[in-house]
Enzyme design. Structure first.
Site, PDB file in Angstrom:
ATOM      1  N   HIS A 179      18.782  24.130 -57.757  1.00 24.39           N
ATOM      2  CA  HIS A 179      17.877  23.283 -56.956  1.00 24.39           C
ATOM      3  C   HIS A 179      18.537  22.040 -56.176  1.00 24.39           C
ATOM      4  O   HIS A 179      18.738  21.420 -56.903  1.00 24.39           O
ATOM      5  CB  HIS A 179      16.540  23.050 -57.592  1.00 24.39           C
ATOM      6  CG  HIS A 179      15.477  22.483 -56.575  1.00 24.39           C
ATOM      7  ND1 HIS A 179      15.502  22.263 -55.341  1.00 24.39           N
ATOM      8  CD2 HIS A 179      14.208  22.320 -57.192  1.00 24.39           C
ATOM      9  CE1 HIS A 179      14.404  21.798 -55.012  1.00 24.39           C
ATOM     10  NE2 HIS A 179      13.544  21.766 -55.904  1.00 24.39           N
ATOM     11  N   HIS A 182      14.953  18.693 -51.831  1.00 28.42           N
ATOM     12  CA  HIS A 182      13.682  17.875 -52.034  1.00 28.42           C
ATOM     13  C   HIS A 182      13.762  16.617 -52.822  1.00 28.42           C
ATOM     14  O   HIS A 182      13.028  16.144 -53.525  1.00 28.42           O
ATOM     15  CB  HIS A 182      12.684  18.874 -52.801  1.00 28.42           C
ATOM     16  CG  HIS A 182      12.297  19.985 -51.845  1.00 28.42           C
ATOM     17  ND1 HIS A 182      11.720  21.151 -52.388  1.00 28.42           N
ATOM     18  CD2 HIS A 182      12.122  20.336 -50.544  1.00 28.42           C
ATOM     19  CE1 HIS A 182      11.514  22.124 -51.560  1.00 28.42           C
ATOM     20  NE2 HIS A 182      11.942  21.496 -50.160  1.00 28.42           N
ATOM     21  N   TYR A 184      15.467  15.896 -55.395  1.00 25.85           N
ATOM     22  CA  TYR A 184      15.827  15.859 -56.780  1.00 25.85           C
ATOM     23  C   TYR A 184      17.147  15.433 -57.177  1.00 25.85           C
ATOM     24  O   TYR A 184      18.130  15.291 -56.032  1.00 25.85           O
ATOM     25  CB  TYR A 184      15.489  17.187 -57.446  1.00 25.85           C
ATOM     26  CG  TYR A 184      13.887  17.391 -57.149  1.00 25.85           C
ATOM     27  CD1 TYR A 184      13.069  16.679 -58.113  1.00 25.85           C
ATOM     28  CD2 TYR A 184      13.265  18.313 -56.429  1.00 25.85           C
ATOM     29  CE1 TYR A 184      11.687  16.604 -57.888  1.00 25.85           C
ATOM     30  CE2 TYR A 184      11.980  18.524 -56.212  1.00 25.85           C
ATOM     31  CZ  TYR A 184      11.112  17.486 -57.040  1.00 25.85           C
ATOM     32  OH  TYR A 184       9.694  17.787 -56.960  1.00 25.85           O
TER      33      TYR A 184
HETATM   34  C1  PHB Z   1       6.320  19.714 -56.756  1.00 31.11           C
HETATM   35  O1  PHB Z   1       5.872  19.676 -57.832  1.00 31.11           O
HETATM   36  O2  PHB Z   1       5.332  19.183 -55.928  1.00 31.11           O
HETATM   37  C2  PHB Z   1       7.492  20.309 -56.201  1.00 31.11           C
HETATM   38  C3  PHB Z   1       8.469  20.641 -57.142  1.00 31.11           C
HETATM   39  C4  PHB Z   1       9.623  20.892 -56.719  1.00 31.11           C
HETATM   40  C5  PHB Z   1       9.928  21.006 -55.228  1.00 31.11           C
HETATM   41  C6  PHB Z   1       9.009  20.537 -54.132  1.00 31.11           C
HETATM   42  C7  PHB Z   1       7.656  20.234 -54.840  1.00 31.11           C
HETATM   43  O3  PHB Z   1      10.984  21.438 -54.784  1.00 31.11           O
END
Ligand code: PHB
Length: 364
Positions: A179, A182, A184
């Site tokens: 991942h 987003h 992170y």
């Molecule tokens: C979320 O928990 O809202 C979430 C988690 C991981 C993602 C996107 C959203 O990549």
């Protein structure tokens, strides 16, 4: 036969069709220990008709946890819990990838015995995460300003990723997905706004991409490039992080990943989070940077998926909220049948309600 229902090879894996289940945070692991459980097993097994199931984000280490009750893949108990899930998906005829995540600064000190979440730099930002209150209800709270990782902590971090990939194979996953989207941790290193480092992991684009590429190289070395995918979100605004470089860093990463021969690139498009639709000019650039398998996701329906497949912009489509509500989504899309509507109130936390009780067409 429509393009969506033709077979596809992803690395070492043969998929019977191209309707994939997107990774989805559901916050139902067993506490303490963040252990995958029988309820999760039933949920994933119900959705085994996906061309590929991609698991919810599963943290590579205790440090990588950013939300309440998300599962991990760093302890023997977690590996055993995932093993029962992958066995159930395989027994139902499916295939499953583990999404490996470290949430970085999207987290909270209460998840870490009072220690601050870590990131590329100690930059103030605005985002929230989901915790549980004393009654077990989900509570949204502001994320604190994180602690910057020291340069000499990076080898340990890369090793955490490497070990989690090994654990994923031991747990029976067919593939892993790193991942890097987003907002992170890996995205926090990649983006200029969240990375003010002066070591070899900050500054130039090549330096900001270094952590992601170190992680991918370590995982490829551990389990082979044909079992590794990477999720990116080159355009959009996520978790207090704006990708405001017109996708330049995403295209750079796509090119570097293509050179490594990874199994797939997973493109998360900004419209799932209320952002704009990607334009085709960007899709052309991404396709040129990454000639391998591209999985598209972000507010897809069958019409959008078919158009992008026919244009050659993506090779498969991952569906999120529609897969939550429709365990038999591929069959419904194939036959053009009605879909159950998702119920957002039960997305995060709780039990079987809104999780394993959405009916299939046969049940309905
Ligand atoms: C979320 O928990 O809202 C979430 C988690 C991981 C993602 C996107 C959203 O990549």
């Amino acid at each position: 036969m429509s393009d969506l229902f033709s077979p596809l090879t992803i690395g070492s894996l043969e998929l019977p069709h191209r309707v994939l289940m997107a990774p989805l945070t559901r916050m139902r692991a067993t506490a303490p220990g963040d252990v995958p459980n029988d309820l999760m097993r039933d949920y994933y097994a119900q959705r085994a008709s996906a061309g590929l199931v991609i698991s919810e984000g599963t943290q590579i280490s205790a440090e990588g946890k950013g939300y309440a009750d998300t599962p991990g893949i760093h302890s023997p108990e977690q590996v055993a819990g995932w093993r029962s899930i992958t066995d159930a998906v395989h027994a139902a005829g499916g295939r499953i990838a583990a999404q490996l995540w470290h949430t970085g600064r999207v987290g909270h000190e209460s998840l870490h015995d009072g220690e601050l979440p870590v990131s590329a730099s100690a930059v103030e930002f605005r985002s929230r995460t989901s915790l549980k209150d004393a009654d077990g209800n989900v509570a949204r709270v502001n994320c604190p300003t994180p602690r910057a990782l020291a340069t000499d902590e990076i080898p340990r971090l890369v090793d955490d990723y490497r070990r989690s990939a090994r654990n994923a194979v031991e747990a029976g996953f067919d593939l892993v997905e790193v991942h890097a989207a987003h907002g992170y941790l890996l995205h926090q290193f990649l983006a200029e706004a969240s990375n003010q480092r002066t070591d070899e992991y900050g500054g130039s684009l090549a330096n900001r991409a270094r952590l992601l590429l170190d992680v991918v190289d370590a995982i490829v070395d551990e389990i082979g490039a044909d079992r590794v995918g990477v999720r990116v979100s080159p355009i959009g605004s996520f978790n207090g992080l704006d990708s405001d470089d017109d996708g330049e860093s995403g295209l750079f990463v796509a090119g570097a990943l293509a050179e490594r021969g990874i199994a797939f690139l997973h493109l998360s498009e900004p419209d799932w989070a209320g952002g704009p639709s990607l334009d085709d000019a960007f899709r052309v650039k991404l396709r040129n940077a990454f000639p391998g398998v591209i999985v598209g996701a972000g507010n897809y329906d069958a019409t959008k998926a078919e158009r992008l497949l026919r244009a050659g912009f993506v090779d498969a489509a991952a569906f999120g909220r529609t897969f939550i509500a429709n365990p038999d989504l591929p069959a419904r899309l194939r036959a053009g049948l009605a879909l159950n509507p998702p119920v957002p109130e039960t997305f995060y936390g709780g039990g079987h309600e809104g999780y394993t009780d959405y009916p299939t067409l046969v049940e309905a």
